[in-house]
Design an enzyme around this catalytic site. Structure first.
Site, short mmCIF file in Angstrom:
data_model
loop_
_atom_site.label_atom_id
_atom_site.label_comp_id
_atom_site.label_asym_id
_atom_site.label_seq_id
_atom_site.Cartn_x
_atom_site.Cartn_y
_atom_site.Cartn_z
N SER A 1 0.84 -1.20 0.00
CA SER A 1 0.00 0.00 0.00
C SER A 1 0.88 1.26 0.00
CB SER A 1 -0.96 -0.05 1.20
OG SER A 1 -1.96 0.93 1.06
N ASP B 1 -0.12 -4.26 -3.82
CA ASP B 1 -1.33 -3.44 -3.82
C ASP B 1 -1.00 -1.97 -3.52
OD1 ASP B 1 -3.90 -3.97 -4.61
OD2 ASP B 1 -4.71 -4.25 -2.60
N HIS C 1 -7.70 -5.53 -0.13
CA HIS C 1 -6.47 -4.80 0.22
C HIS C 1 -5.79 -5.41 1.45
CE1 HIS C 1 -3.73 -1.52 -0.24
NE2 HIS C 1 -4.04 -0.94 0.90
#
Length: 402
Positions: free
Chosen positions: A246, A269, A324
């Site tokens: 992330s 991600d 996620h």
């Protein structure tokens, strides 16, 4: 911190041939120092102590702040749900490796901290890597800490409550919690500033490992039993990669741009928003984007595609049925209905998903670090060749958004 509902839940053990040890390292007790959880191949030990997954209650408080829920209530809920889980590694176990270890610097996501990706970090260590999972001090972690010198009155007060983190007697911990965006505040300047600090912290962690590897006597502020001198000449500092999730995925790209010693990067991600536009043509190393099916959107993917290159390998796959939070450990620690309610679980078995992620990562690292391992057995995963993978992305990206 007990958990009455753990039953069969837990972070899966690593699958590589090496037993895994871990220890915490902090040098320079101030906020400008370096702080990371180190995972490494270790000697197998019969009665090895496993560390708590969440190190102490302040981290539960930080998660509550990040999720904007009441601390007192959430402390009870988090302690019930997660309080008894352990990390699949042995605390301060003696280092052991028959060869020099390649190095990975790992960067956590927004609202996370150094211990929450143990399924990924322990797996890499079990395959022969030394992994430094950085705890960022840019106020993007839900909680972290450093130390300050005790005041005269604190030194005189012998009955002061004992802190949950241990260091030399003259130091006391200062906690730093997640900083929310203020009302009316523009997000990009904050996130971009944090991103630059995060990349610097990854580079600083690499510098500390370089010193340890060269035999420099480093002082660990934390009171651990691990002998860092055993790591002298243990690391292959020609084979270094950055991995992150992330916000940590964006940190990987920033770190690659700033530090050429990172030979490649794996962005899990990745959240691309914090990156400056001009950085994309300046990144020269191979990058592997491993995405979830549910998190990505056209604008984010289009920024990833700005890193496409004819000269350097840039790969992207998407794991079907993932969300996620399929990359941090939370996904293994909740039952189905809580996991799906809190978006910690997708439709795919979490262990199947993390195995695909880890094996694809290992294959990419072997390819671009020049490792003599058997990770190339998973080369097809890099091109999305599995029923649970999509080559590239499931998102339609219009040319106008590129």
């Amino acid at each position: 911190m007990g958990n009455a509902c753990s039953n069969h839940l837990g972070v899966p053990p690593a699958k590589g041939p090496n037993a895994v040890g871990c220890t915490d390292f902090m040098t320079d007790h101030t906020a400008q120092g370096s702080f990371f959880r180190l995972y490494y191949p270790c000697q197998p030990t019969e009665k090895a102590e496993k560390p708590d997954w969440v190190p102490c209650v302040e981290y539960f408080n930080g998660l509550a702040d990040f999720m904007k829920i009441n601390r007192t209530l959430s402390e009870r809920i988090f302690s019930y749900l997660f309080g008894s889980f352990k990390i699949p590694a042995s605390v301060d176990a003696p280092f052991k490796s028959d060869e020099k270890c390649p190095v990975v610097i790992f960067s956590h996501g927004l609202g996370a901290f150094r211990t929450l990706y143990s399924a990924i970090c322990a797996e890499l260590a079990s395959r022969g890597f030394v992994v430094a999972s950085v705890e960022h001090r840019d106020e993007s972690a839900s909680a972290t800490y450093y130390f300050r010198e005790k005041t005269a009155s604190e030194k005189a007060n012998k009955s002061a409550p004992k802190a949950c983190v241990s260091a030399q007697d003259h130091l006391v911990p200062e906690w730093m919690y997640y900083r929310s965006l203020q009302r009316g505040e523009s997000e990009f300047p904050l996130r971009n500033k944090q991103l630059k600090q995060r990349a610097d912290e990854c580079i600083r962690a690499l510098e500390r490992l370089t010193e340890i590897n060269s035999g420099v006597l480093v002082q660990n502020v934390l009171q651990t039993q691990f002998d860092f001198s055993t790591l002298q000449n243990s690391m292959d500092l020609c084979r270094i990669a950055a991995v992150g999730h992330s916000f940590g995925g964006a940190t990987v790209i920033e770190a690659l741009c700033k530090e050429v010693r990172f030979k490649c990067g794996v962005a899990l991600d990745s959240w691309m928003f914090p990156l400056d536009e001009e950085i994309f043509p300046r990144v020269k190393q191979p990058i592997f984007f491993i995405n979830s099916e549910k998190f990505q959107w056209a604008g984010n993917i289009s920024r990833m595609k700005k890193l496409d290159s004819a000269a350097v390998q840039r790969k992207m796959i998407t794991i079907r049925g993932t969300v996620h939070q399929s990359f941090p450990d939370f996904t293994f620690l909740t039952g189905n209905w809580i996991g799906k309610l809190m978006k910690l679980k997708g439709e795919i078995d979490p262990e199947v998903a993390i195995d695909l992620c880890n094996n694809a990562t290992l294959a990419f690292l072997q390819r671009h670090l020049g490792l003599q391992k058997n990770f190339n057995q998973w080369d097809p995963l890099i091109d999305g060749q599995d029923d649970n993978l999509i080559q590239g992305t499931n998102i339609t990206v219009l040319q106008s958004s590129m």
